[in-house]
Scaffold this motif. Structure first.
Motif, short mmCIF file in Angstrom:
data_model
loop_
_atom_site.label_atom_id
_atom_site.label_comp_id
_atom_site.label_asym_id
_atom_site.label_seq_id
_atom_site.Cartn_x
_atom_site.Cartn_y
_atom_site.Cartn_z
N LYS A 109 0.84 -1.21 0.00
CA LYS A 109 0.00 0.00 0.00
C LYS A 109 0.87 1.25 0.00
CE LYS A 109 -3.45 2.37 2.85
NZ LYS A 109 -4.31 2.26 4.04
N VAL A 110 1.90 1.27 0.85
CA VAL A 110 2.82 2.42 0.93
C VAL A 110 3.51 2.65 -0.41
CG1 VAL A 110 4.96 3.26 1.99
CG2 VAL A 110 3.15 2.28 3.43
N GLU A 111 3.99 1.58 -1.04
CA GLU A 111 4.67 1.70 -2.34
C GLU A 111 3.71 2.23 -3.40
OE1 GLU A 111 7.92 1.44 -3.09
OE2 GLU A 111 8.16 1.22 -0.92
N GLY A 112 2.48 1.76 -3.38
CA GLY A 112 1.48 2.25 -4.33
C GLY A 112 1.19 3.73 -4.15
N ILE A 113 1.06 4.14 -2.90
CA ILE A 113 0.81 5.56 -2.61
C ILE A 113 2.01 6.39 -3.03
CG2 ILE A 113 0.56 7.22 -0.71
CD1 ILE A 113 -1.23 5.09 0.68
N ARG A 114 3.21 5.92 -2.73
CA ARG A 114 4.43 6.65 -3.10
C ARG A 114 4.49 6.85 -4.62
NH1 ARG A 114 8.58 3.70 -0.77
NH2 ARG A 114 8.33 4.97 1.11
N ALA A 115 4.22 5.79 -5.37
CA ALA A 115 4.24 5.88 -6.83
C ALA A 115 3.19 6.87 -7.33
CB ALA A 115 4.02 4.50 -7.45
#
Length: 190
Positions: A109-115
């Motif tokens: 989830k964090v990686e998706g938000i960061r992207a």
């Protein structure tokens, strides 16, 4: 062809990436008198864009979008920190396999938000460049008028010049003329 060369000269990057010593040569002794009308004019593209009402309006919109993205990033960060704390607390009571599954989902989830947030930042940068290009395309006829009035054959970015006479710098005149004709750009068709 004339318009294409003028657009390229105006929208192109400076010829040198290193600092240039753009100085006024008015105080230097000359062996020959200057021609009545200069054939080459200078213009600071950066100052032209940032000094016009149009450029200032674009910059204000970009800064507003950037501030909005920063505020959104702070909210998301606070939410993610709270979620991470809650997940850390759950670790005490969950079996390791179940916790690992939740932790991996949180990381994804964090990686998706960061992207997604990085894509928004790139979009803001791209919008600025698109608006800057549109500004220069819209300003070309006005700059062509100034060039014709001065009897010049070219306009060169001031950052590409090492030594010049200030009297051939038309940036202030161009800013005033563009402001008078384009205003803040809001009345232009999309």
């Amino acid at each position: 062809m004339f318009r294409a060369r003028l657009v390229l000269a105006l929208a192109g990057a400076a010829l040198s990436a290193s600092p240039v010593l753009a100085q006024d040569a008015s105080s230097l002794p000359l062996s020959q008198p200057l021609p009545e009308a200069p054939q080459v004019l200078l213009l600071s593209q950066d100052r032209l864009f940032s000094g016009t009402l149009y450029g200032k309006a674009v910059q204000a919109r970009i800064e507003e979008a950037s501030r909005g993205l920063q505020a959104e990033n702070r909210r998301i960060e606070a939410d993610l920190e709270a979620e991470e704390r809650a997940l850390t607390e759950q670790r005490k009571t969950l079996p390791p396999d179940e916790f690992r599954t939740l932790a991996e989902a949180f990381d994804a989830k964090v990686e998706g938000i960061r992207a997604a947030q990085e894509a928004k930042a790139r979009s803001i940068t791209q919008d600025r460049e698109t608006e800057r290009q549109r500004f220069f395309e819209t300003a070309v006829p006005i700059l062509a008028e100034l060039m014709a009035e001065q009897g010049a054959v070219a306009i060169i970015d001031k950052n590409a010049v090492i030594l010049s006479f200030d009297r051939i710098d038309i940036t202030d005149t161009a800013i005033a003329r563009i402001d008078a004709k384009l205003g803040d750009g809001s009345a232009l068709p999309e």
